[in-house]
Write a protein that holds these residues in place. Structure first.
Motif, PDB file in Angstrom:
ATOM      1  N   ALA A 196      52.725 -31.201 -14.057  1.00 47.11           N
ATOM      2  CA  ALA A 196      54.183 -31.360 -14.158  1.00 47.11           C
ATOM      3  C   ALA A 196      54.613 -32.708 -13.597  1.00 47.11           C
ATOM      4  O   ALA A 196      55.545 -33.331 -14.110  1.00 47.11           O
ATOM      5  CB  ALA A 196      54.898 -30.218 -13.429  1.00 47.11           C
ATOM      6  N   GLN A 197      53.899 -33.165 -12.570  1.00 49.45           N
ATOM      7  CA  GLN A 197      54.318 -34.411 -11.917  1.00 49.45           C
ATOM      8  C   GLN A 197      53.802 -35.652 -12.657  1.00 49.45           C
ATOM      9  O   GLN A 197      54.549 -36.608 -12.867  1.00 49.45           O
ATOM     10  CB  GLN A 197      53.809 -34.416 -10.481  1.00 49.45           C
ATOM     11  CG  GLN A 197      54.559 -35.411  -9.589  1.00 49.45           C
ATOM     12  CD  GLN A 197      54.070 -35.368  -8.150  1.00 49.45           C
ATOM     13  OE1 GLN A 197      53.384 -34.418  -7.736  1.00 49.45           O
ATOM     14  NE2 GLN A 197      54.412 -36.408  -7.398  1.00 49.45           N
ATOM     15  N   HIS A 198      52.534 -35.637 -13.052  1.00 54.64           N
ATOM     16  CA  HIS A 198      51.925 -36.849 -13.607  1.00 54.64           C
ATOM     17  C   HIS A 198      51.642 -36.759 -15.097  1.00 54.64           C
ATOM     18  O   HIS A 198      51.243 -37.760 -15.695  1.00 54.64           O
ATOM     19  CB  HIS A 198      50.607 -37.141 -12.878  1.00 54.64           C
ATOM     20  CG  HIS A 198      50.768 -37.329 -11.398  1.00 54.64           C
ATOM     21  ND1 HIS A 198      51.421 -38.414 -10.865  1.00 54.64           N
ATOM     22  CD2 HIS A 198      50.408 -36.550 -10.343  1.00 54.64           C
ATOM     23  CE1 HIS A 198      51.432 -38.310  -9.543  1.00 54.64           C
ATOM     24  NE2 HIS A 198      50.833 -37.186  -9.194  1.00 54.64           N
ATOM     25  N   GLY A 199      51.816 -35.599 -15.697  1.00 55.96           N
ATOM     26  CA  GLY A 199      51.427 -35.415 -17.089  1.00 55.96           C
ATOM     27  C   GLY A 199      49.953 -35.035 -17.157  1.00 55.96           C
ATOM     28  O   GLY A 199      49.170 -35.361 -16.266  1.00 55.96           O
TER      29      GLY A 199
ATOM     30  N   GLN B 177      47.232 -38.092 -17.231  1.00 55.73           N
ATOM     31  CA  GLN B 177      47.017 -38.867 -16.005  1.00 55.73           C
ATOM     32  C   GLN B 177      46.640 -38.012 -14.797  1.00 55.73           C
ATOM     33  O   GLN B 177      46.332 -38.552 -13.735  1.00 55.73           O
ATOM     34  CB  GLN B 177      48.258 -39.696 -15.711  1.00 55.73           C
ATOM     35  CG  GLN B 177      48.446 -40.816 -16.734  1.00 55.73           C
ATOM     36  CD  GLN B 177      49.403 -41.882 -16.271  1.00 55.73           C
ATOM     37  OE1 GLN B 177      50.491 -41.580 -15.815  1.00 55.73           O
ATOM     38  NE2 GLN B 177      48.987 -43.140 -16.376  1.00 55.73           N
TER      39      GLN B 177
ATOM     40  N   GLN C 145      55.521 -27.241 -20.650  1.00 55.44           N
ATOM     41  CA  GLN C 145      55.469 -28.693 -20.786  1.00 55.44           C
ATOM     42  C   GLN C 145      54.181 -29.141 -21.478  1.00 55.44           C
ATOM     43  O   GLN C 145      54.196 -30.105 -22.245  1.00 55.44           O
ATOM     44  CB  GLN C 145      55.566 -29.324 -19.397  1.00 55.44           C
ATOM     45  CG  GLN C 145      55.817 -30.825 -19.433  1.00 55.44           C
ATOM     46  CD  GLN C 145      56.356 -31.354 -18.120  1.00 55.44           C
ATOM     47  OE1 GLN C 145      56.600 -30.597 -17.183  1.00 55.44           O
ATOM     48  NE2 GLN C 145      56.545 -32.654 -18.038  1.00 55.44           N
TER      49      GLN C 145
ATOM     50  N   ARG D 267      63.675 -30.378 -17.160  1.00 56.90           N
ATOM     51  CA  ARG D 267      62.597 -31.064 -16.434  1.00 56.90           C
ATOM     52  C   ARG D 267      63.143 -32.229 -15.626  1.00 56.90           C
ATOM     53  O   ARG D 267      62.646 -32.541 -14.560  1.00 56.90           O
ATOM     54  CB  ARG D 267      61.569 -31.599 -17.427  1.00 56.90           C
ATOM     55  CG  ARG D 267      60.828 -30.490 -18.112  1.00 56.90           C
ATOM     56  CD  ARG D 267      59.831 -31.086 -19.083  1.00 56.90           C
ATOM     57  NE  ARG D 267      59.470 -30.102 -20.081  1.00 56.90           N
ATOM     58  CZ  ARG D 267      58.892 -30.389 -21.227  1.00 56.90           C
ATOM     59  NH1 ARG D 267      58.618 -31.645 -21.523  1.00 56.90           N
ATOM     60  NH2 ARG D 267      58.589 -29.441 -22.073  1.00 56.90           N
TER      61      ARG D 267
END
Lengths: 230, 230
Positions: free
Chosen positions: A23-26, A29, A108, A167
């Motif tokens: 959720a934070q970096h995709g 990544q 997501q 988001r």
């Protein structure tokens, strides 16, 4: 705690850590080293449970799917007016996405075309909406002159929009936003004789808010309460 | 063709190639070598125009923003009933996202939290919706008893949902889907006296479809036609 219990707990901790990192970096990544560190386990322990990043993502999506089905099951179980069940389901979905990083990350992941598994969560949600509208049609509580498919288009579009917009700004997943949506929709979708028994804010009682009109049966609220307790 | 014209054409070709590559593989996995090859230029020519991948993404978003503003400008210019302008704007946005990979990629970049620039396109669209609803309020063509903010929540949510769902299934961006949405919304949002002058399918004439009721002025259609020609 037995060895088995410890293993199960570590697995859950890894899924939560993966969801937070995705959720934070995709997904692309996200680094496995960060996920194991966030879960407080060694890289070796991560690889014992999950072969690679794709396996972790699949586990996140599977957990999100379980949570989504629990939402759907609880509103079906309510045996209230189907349109109220649908209203409650959208509130429950928004709450789930707001409060549960695994559910949020699972949805997501389906936004990124790097994984092949993506579409199913949204399709499950679409199926839930269509099923509840069909129930409403059968019980005769839908307004005349509006096609069920038109209703489904508006409801699925808006709820997926709230998911994506939420988001960046959680206000899109707030009870206030979902209530605004249903204040517009319920009078258009409901047969006139059931409208006064519907609550756009959802059937779940909230502190400081009087959720029911005088004619409203109380069982609807208890069902989504039940979901939260389980 | 002068040297300047060639350079401008190469730059446009690189933006289109970048948009296609981002849309297909995602921003993170897109490779500059693939973008220059797709544009038919050397890696050196790419670097002459764009310092890095982030600069290409910013150019894609800027182009998408220009296209979105053209949509908004053309519907404002129409001076038709504001709710019809809003209906037409959502049809034009869907068409833009369906047919223009740069616009589609620009919106999609804002779905990934790898870039800091993302939110602006959606916020621009939200501003367009709110502005047209405010115009409708001023001209007295909104239904009584529905808050403008509630209407905006439903419209922005649904249109952003169509944008995201349309990436996997273009049917969500079809004229049919957008028409379904407005068949639900127009009777709820419009004052009764203007409802028969509104067309949920948009004011733009389509072959084989009779788009206007007998009372409908024809200028609304010409405006979006004008946009398509320009």
């Amino acid at each position: 705690m037995t060895k088995q219990e410890r293993a199960a707990r570590t697995r859950q901790e890894l899924i939560r850590a993966a969801a937070e990192t995705f959720a934070q970096h995709g997904y692309v990544q996200a680094r496995l080293a960060d996920i194991s560190a966030s879960a407080g386990v060694s890289p070796g322990a991560l690889h014992f449970h999950f072969e690679n990043k794709a396996a972790l993502a699949a586990a996140v999506e599977a957990e999100a799917s379980v949570a989504l089905r629990a939402v759907a099951r609880d509103v079906y179980r309510g045996r209230q007016i189907a349109l109220q069940a649908l209203t409650d389901a959208t509130h429950a979905l928004a709450e789930l996405l707001r409060d549960d990083v695994v559910a949020r990350s699972g949805f997501q992941l389906s936004c990124q075309n790097t994984l092949g598994t993506g579409l199913s969560l949204r399709q499950e949600w679409q199926g839930c909406v269509q099923h509840l509208l069909a129930l409403a049609g059968t019980e005769g509580t839908l307004a005349e002159g509006v096609a069920e498919q038109d209703m489904a288009t508006a409801i699925v579009g808006a709820t997926i929009g709230f998911e994506v917009l939420g988001r960046d700004n959680p206000e899109w997943l707030s009870q206030r936003t979902v209530t605004r949506f249903w204040r517009v929709m319920q009078p258009r979708l409901a047969a006139p004789q059931v409208l006064e028994r519907l609550n756009p804010a959802g059937a779940r009682p909230l502190a400081g808010v009087a959720p029911y009109g005088p004619n409203r049966p109380s069982r609807g609220g208890a069902d989504l309460e039940g979901r939260a307790r389980s």
